[in-house]
Design a protein around this motif. Structure first.
Motif, PDB file in Angstrom:
ATOM      1  N   GLY A 156       5.129  11.935   2.174  1.00 43.37           N
ATOM      2  CA  GLY A 156       5.367  10.619   2.768  1.00 43.37           C
ATOM      3  C   GLY A 156       5.790   9.612   1.716  1.00 43.37           C
ATOM      4  O   GLY A 156       6.861   9.020   1.788  1.00 43.37           O
ATOM      5  N   GLU A 157       4.950   9.413   0.703  1.00 42.39           N
ATOM      6  CA  GLU A 157       5.268   8.556  -0.439  1.00 42.39           C
ATOM      7  C   GLU A 157       4.631   9.133  -1.697  1.00 42.39           C
ATOM      8  O   GLU A 157       3.616   9.833  -1.623  1.00 42.39           O
TER       9      GLU A 157
ATOM     10  N   ILE B 115       4.815   1.320  -7.455  1.00 41.50           N
ATOM     11  CA  ILE B 115       5.530   1.256  -6.180  1.00 41.50           C
ATOM     12  C   ILE B 115       5.509   2.616  -5.508  1.00 41.50           C
ATOM     13  O   ILE B 115       5.366   3.649  -6.156  1.00 41.50           O
ATOM     14  N   GLY B 116       5.648   2.613  -4.183  1.00 45.11           N
ATOM     15  CA  GLY B 116       5.734   3.854  -3.432  1.00 45.11           C
ATOM     16  C   GLY B 116       7.183   4.219  -3.186  1.00 45.11           C
ATOM     17  O   GLY B 116       7.969   3.390  -2.719  1.00 45.11           O
ATOM     18  N   MET B 117       7.542   5.445  -3.507  1.00 44.44           N
ATOM     19  CA  MET B 117       8.895   5.941  -3.276  1.00 44.44           C
ATOM     20  C   MET B 117       8.828   7.042  -2.219  1.00 44.44           C
ATOM     21  O   MET B 117       7.903   7.870  -2.216  1.00 44.44           O
TER      22      MET B 117
ATOM     23  N   LEU C  56       0.835  -1.201   0.000  1.00 46.78           N
ATOM     24  CA  LEU C  56       0.000   0.000   0.000  1.00 46.78           C
ATOM     25  C   LEU C  56       0.873   1.256   0.000  1.00 46.78           C
ATOM     26  O   LEU C  56       1.886   1.324   0.703  1.00 46.78           O
ATOM     27  N   ILE C  57       0.472   2.210  -0.793  1.00 47.17           N
ATOM     28  CA  ILE C  57       1.179   3.489  -0.858  1.00 47.17           C
ATOM     29  C   ILE C  57       0.358   4.502  -0.050  1.00 47.17           C
ATOM     30  O   ILE C  57      -0.853   4.641  -0.260  1.00 47.17           O
ATOM     31  N   ILE C  58       0.995   5.162   0.885  1.00 48.34           N
ATOM     32  CA  ILE C  58       0.292   6.128   1.733  1.00 48.34           C
ATOM     33  C   ILE C  58       0.800   7.519   1.381  1.00 48.34           C
ATOM     34  O   ILE C  58       1.924   7.898   1.702  1.00 48.34           O
TER      35      ILE C  58
END
Length: 560
Positions: A487-488, A479-481, A450-452
């Motif tokens: 935050g991301e 993808i979350g970076m 999960l990307i927040i």
């Protein structure tokens, strides 16, 4: 020598003490469990139709024989293990491609009552050493096809795994102190062949599988004879019609999908086994032309590679009558495309820990088979939990929790058992999904993926499914970076068909807008990859993609 089931059992009392007794009686009463051992199940299939074809399609180690030949070699493996003081409950690793020796090693271990520890052949020597140390394996059967790599494997085992007493090498030169496979099974030639598998307690351990999933740390997953036999007898026959063409299997039999669908189910049914050690569409089509086989079951890569090939003729397409897609996330676009081409698609969701949680039959409605991951299979209970622990409403996403007759006994690591099992024996899968009003499951992503962004949860799976409908896109990973301000941020990584036009970020955003995705879900970065890092089952390892993104990109790829 203390046996594997004694050592492992001491480390995983949580699942046993809380639910095993009551669930055991329930599954026995309903007929999902009985007293059949894995060795008996395999032996019954091999002896029931001894002239059935068993074939390995390989450029380096091809094989064509019968069930009778396979059983003979399997009994020799069992006898050789006994000769080396391997007893029921002792762990043995096989670290081989889809060769004959992998299949007969697995069957021989089942005949001997030993614990099979399957490890994909491409696992490095250092990682194999860790698995051998954790499992306390007595014997390791590995490949010698690449002498330098084999030397690294042997060195790693000797330096990190003191439990290993024998290293058996298949193909290639045999390193000093090791034994060639032919010599290993020849020990059995002067002894009487066992008439039947060793009788063992069906509640004891039959399989110890190490899986890292899409995370980084490997986990030891423990299956008993009962859980594996329940899978083969009660679940797989629903997914695969008995009338379907024999399948060419490219998934490694050291992984659940290849082992269950490519080896154990056909043996259980007395149907031909066809394994392939290296998946290449040209070789697949040659095998299909020669024998009338079907192909494409397993991770989505296998089917997608055939449908995308310019060599897929109408005749070859007609041979692909039905496929089971699973072992990695299944894009709805691929399932629908296959369905429109006349292929009966069945999607199935499961884990190494719980191999088939949901699935379908080819007689179920095509829309359900192609757009969802199936409904609970016999004996499986399923619930979706909110973050609060309450049960989610139909259509509401949450964490998927499951239990059933094919659920593992537990992990080697007691901390994982405490973390991922609740007091009633439900496994927290870590996957996010929802059930519709009719009980069909749709997986939308991993909780860890999960990307927040600015406190808003974004599920990558929903975005990836839409991205796959972009022209020229073969695979998509979101993808979350890390980002200091939000935050991301979501980044889309695409793999394209050869010659396809590279989209830019604005084109991607227009496509997502047209599909109805809200702006908060739009990626803020776009990358084009040559390949994705994967698990043995074909799942994209997003933690590696995040960590080493630049190493997977095309030379001209850049943030946009």
């Amino acid at each position: 020598m203390q046996r594997c089931h004694e050592k492992v059992g001491a480390r995983m009392t949580r699942q046993d003490s809380m639910v095993q007794a009551s669930r055991r009686q329930y599954y026995l009463r309903r007929g999902w469990w009985d007293d059949t051992t894995l060795g008996q199940l395999i032996d019954h299939g091999l002896t029931g139709r001894p002239d059935t074809v068993f074939r390995v399609w390989s450029r380096t180690r091809p094989y064509s024989g019968t069930y009778r030949d396979v059983r003979d070699l399997a009994t020799r493996v069992a006898g050789s293990l006994h000769h080396r003081n391997v007893r029921p409950g002792d762990p043995v690793i096989f670290h081989l491609p889809n060769w004959l020796e992998a299949a007969v090693s697995f069957a021989g271990l089942a005949f001997a009552g030993a614990v099979a520890v399957p490890v994909p052949h491409y696992v490095s020597g250092s990682d194999l050493g860790k698995i051998a140390r954790l499992s306390r394996a007595r014997v390791v059967i590995t490949s010698g096809a690449d002498p330098a790599r084999c030397s690294d494997v042997v060195t790693a085992l000797r330096s990190t795994a003191p439990s290993v007493e024998h290293i058996v090498v298949v193909g290639g030169p045999v390193p000093t102190g090791c034994e060639g496979f032919d010599a290993f099974v020849a020990h059995r030639a002067s002894e009487p062949i066992a008439s039947e598998p060793i009788r063992t307690d069906p509640d004891q351990i039959a399989l110890l599988a190490f899986t890292s999933g899409t995370g980084s740390a490997p986990k030891g997953v423990v299956h008993t004879h009962r859980s594996l036999c329940a899978e083969v007898r009660s679940h797989l026959p629903i997914l695969v019609p008995s009338s379907s063409r024999p399948q060419l299997t490219g998934g490694p039999i050291s992984h659940a999908a290849g082992m269950l669908l490519g080896l154990l189910l056909p043996i259980h049914r007395g149907q031909p086994v066809n394994l392939m050690d290296t998946w290449d569409p040209a070789d697949v089509f040659a095998a299909m032309d020669a024998t009338g086989l079907s192909a494409g079951t397993g991770a989505v890569y296998f089917l997608a590679s055939l449908l995308d090939s310019p060599d897929l003729t109408p005749g070859r397409l007609a041979q692909i009558d039905s496929v089971v897609l699973g072992a990695s996330p299944v894009p709805t676009s691929l399932a629908r495309r296959a369905g429109q081409l006349g292929i009966d698609v069945v999607r199935s969701y499961g884990l190494t820990e719980h191999p088939t949680i949901t699935g379908a039959a080819v007689t179920d409605p095509a829309d359900k088979r192609e757009t969802t991951d199936g409904r609970p299979l016999p004996g499986v209970e399923l619930k979706i939990l909110r973050d609060s622990g309450e049960t989610a409403a139909p259509g509401e996403a949450g964490e998927v929790c499951a239990r059933g007759p094919d659920l593992m006994t537990g992990y080697l690591d007691p901390e994982l058992n405490a973390e991922l099992f609740d007091a009633d024996g439900w496994l927290r899968t870590g996957d996010i999904g929802f059930l519709d009003a009719e009980g069909w499951l749709t997986i939308t992503g991993r909780s860890k993926d999960l990307i927040i962004r600015n406190g808003v949860n974004i599920s990558p799976g929903e975005i990836e499914n839409v991205l796959l409908a972009l022209p020229g896109v073969v695979e998509a990973a979101v993808i979350g970076m890390p980002d200091e301000s939000t935050g991301e941020r979501a980044h889309a990584v695409l793999r394209l068909r050869p010659g396809a036009t590279r989209p830019d970020l604005e084109q991607v955003r227009r496509h997502l807008l047209g599909a109805g995705l809200t702006k908060v879900k739009w990626p803020e970065g776009l990358h084009i990859a040559t390949e994705f890092p994967r698990t043995p089952s074909g799942k994209v390892q997003k933690f590696l993609l995040r960590r080493d993104l630049s190493s997977f990109l095309e030379p001209t790829s850049e943030d946009r």
